[in-house]
Motif scaffolding. Structure first.
Motif, PDB file in Angstrom:
ATOM      1  N   SER A  55       0.794  -1.217   0.000  1.00 21.48           N
ATOM      2  CA  SER A  55       0.000   0.000   0.000  1.00 21.48           C
ATOM      3  C   SER A  55       0.827   1.266   0.000  1.00 21.48           C
ATOM      4  O   SER A  55       0.372   2.301  -0.449  1.00 21.48           O
ATOM      5  N   ASN A  57       2.370   4.717   1.186  1.00 19.62           N
ATOM      6  CA  ASN A  57       1.925   5.796   2.054  1.00 19.62           C
ATOM      7  C   ASN A  57       0.411   5.836   2.140  1.00 19.62           C
ATOM      8  O   ASN A  57      -0.271   5.917   1.131  1.00 19.62           O
ATOM      9  N   THR A  58      -0.122   5.778   3.366  1.00 23.05           N
ATOM     10  CA  THR A  58      -1.575   5.792   3.551  1.00 23.05           C
ATOM     11  C   THR A  58      -2.014   7.002   4.348  1.00 23.05           C
ATOM     12  O   THR A  58      -3.107   7.021   4.904  1.00 23.05           O
ATOM     13  N   SER A  59      -1.186   8.029   4.392  1.00 22.41           N
ATOM     14  CA  SER A  59      -1.488   9.182   5.240  1.00 22.41           C
ATOM     15  C   SER A  59      -2.696   9.960   4.753  1.00 22.41           C
ATOM     16  O   SER A  59      -3.304  10.695   5.515  1.00 22.41           O
ATOM     17  N   HIS A  60      -3.037   9.827   3.472  1.00 23.85           N
ATOM     18  CA  HIS A  60      -4.179  10.551   2.927  1.00 23.85           C
ATOM     19  C   HIS A  60      -5.309   9.588   2.565  1.00 23.85           C
ATOM     20  O   HIS A  60      -6.046   9.826   1.607  1.00 23.85           O
ATOM     21  N   SER A  61      -5.445   8.518   3.313  1.00 26.69           N
ATOM     22  CA  SER A  61      -6.461   7.512   3.038  1.00 26.69           C
ATOM     23  C   SER A  61      -7.465   7.436   4.178  1.00 26.69           C
ATOM     24  O   SER A  61      -7.199   7.876   5.292  1.00 26.69           O
ATOM     25  N   TYR A 193     -10.806  -3.871  -5.616  1.00 27.35           N
ATOM     26  CA  TYR A 193     -10.023  -3.728  -4.391  1.00 27.35           C
ATOM     27  C   TYR A 193      -8.858  -4.707  -4.392  1.00 27.35           C
ATOM     28  O   TYR A 193      -8.973  -5.830  -4.881  1.00 27.35           O
ATOM     29  N   GLN A 197      -5.253  -3.217   0.567  1.00 27.62           N
ATOM     30  CA  GLN A 197      -6.192  -2.218   1.085  1.00 27.62           C
ATOM     31  C   GLN A 197      -7.010  -2.729   2.270  1.00 27.62           C
ATOM     32  O   GLN A 197      -7.735  -1.962   2.895  1.00 27.62           O
ATOM     33  N   LEU A 218      -9.110   0.411   2.649  1.00 29.98           N
ATOM     34  CA  LEU A 218      -8.425   1.684   2.673  1.00 29.98           C
ATOM     35  C   LEU A 218      -8.603   2.363   1.317  1.00 29.98           C
ATOM     36  O   LEU A 218      -8.275   1.789   0.278  1.00 29.98           O
ATOM     37  N   GLU A 219      -9.156   3.574   1.326  1.00 26.55           N
ATOM     38  CA  GLU A 219      -9.379   4.319   0.097  1.00 26.55           C
ATOM     39  C   GLU A 219      -8.746   5.689   0.217  1.00 26.55           C
ATOM     40  O   GLU A 219      -8.627   6.259   1.312  1.00 26.55           O
ATOM     41  N   ASN A 220      -8.350   6.244  -0.932  1.00 28.10           N
ATOM     42  CA  ASN A 220      -7.800   7.590  -0.941  1.00 28.10           C
ATOM     43  C   ASN A 220      -8.877   8.597  -0.585  1.00 28.10           C
ATOM     44  O   ASN A 220     -10.001   8.547  -1.092  1.00 28.10           O
ATOM     45  N   ALA A 221      -8.560   9.525   0.304  1.00 30.24           N
ATOM     46  CA  ALA A 221      -9.524  10.527   0.719  1.00 30.24           C
ATOM     47  C   ALA A 221      -9.712  11.565  -0.375  1.00 30.24           C
ATOM     48  O   ALA A 221      -8.851  11.762  -1.203  1.00 30.24           O
TER      49      ALA A 221
END
Length: 221
Positions: A55, A57-61, A193, A197, A218-221
């Motif tokens: 995945s 970087n998930t900081s914006h998810s 998916y 995620q 986990l989805e992009n915001a």
């Protein structure tokens, strides 16, 4: 049902080796997953299959709850196991991809806690969780809960759950499990998916030995 061998790709999971031994309809013992050198040394990467990419970087998810088609008989939460990342203060779930990595239990809060301490394992050796992903046929698989002398830990449990979800995603991506409705929840392919995620929140009892996992994507915001 057994998993099919992947045709190409470096570092693929040795499904042919595990046919009739491990898989979505066979009991997966914790030591079989963690001790086999082919599994321990295998990098889980996009080289083997697009449904199992890391995945990054998930900081914006954001996490989105997956509405499994399962009746909830035990609504009081008395038979529920929670999974949290031990380094995240307000964690409500754990990435399943981390649970399949060597020492994956190190990411898990209370990893060595004994699970299901009141169960007499001379009478019950396996639980039968289901994956009822939206739009797909429900799949049942067995989980080894250990013995009275050596019951499974939270880390053992999450690794087995992760393994079976991994297999489910591979089966969907290969077309062995096809979607009939609710196509916004498609698994695999270019627009579905991916395994990286998926985050596991809880494991809860439906009734008897039937259990289910509550997961989020986990989805992009």
């Amino acid at each position: 049902m057994s998993y099919s061998q992947q045709n190409s790709g470096h570092g693929r999971f040795p499904y042919a080796m595990y046919n009739n031994t491990l898989g979505i309809h066979q009991v997966v013992h914790p030591h079989q997953i963690s001790d086999h050198p082919s599994f321990v040394n295998m990098p889980i990467s996009s080289a083997s299959n697009p449904s199992i990419q890391y995945s990054g970087n998930t900081s914006h998810s954001v996490e989105k709850f997956v509405p499994m088609n399962i009746p909830q008989y035990n609504k009081d939460g008395s038979s529920t196991v929670m999974f949290q990342v031990n380094t995240e203060r307000n964690s409500l779930s754990i990435p399943l991809e981390k649970c399949l990595q060597p020492n994956g239990g190190a990411h898990l809060k209370d990893a060595q806690e004994i699970m299901f301490p009141t169960v007499d394992r001379t009478q019950v050796q396996t639980f039968n969780p289901v994956i009822a992903w939206p739009g797909y046929d429900t799949v049942e698989f067995p989980i080894d809960i250990g013995t009275n002398e050596k019951p499974i830990t939270r880390a053992d449990l999450v690794r087995q759950i992760a393994y079976h979800f991994f297999g489910f995603f591979i089966q969907c991506d290969n077309g062995h499990l096809t979607q009939r409705s609710l196509f916004q929840w498609k698994v695999g392919g270019r627009d579905g998916y991916k395994f990286h995620q998926i985050r596991l929140s809880t494991f809860w009892n439906i009734e008897g030995t039937s259990w289910a996992a509550s997961v989020r994507v986990l989805e992009n915001a």
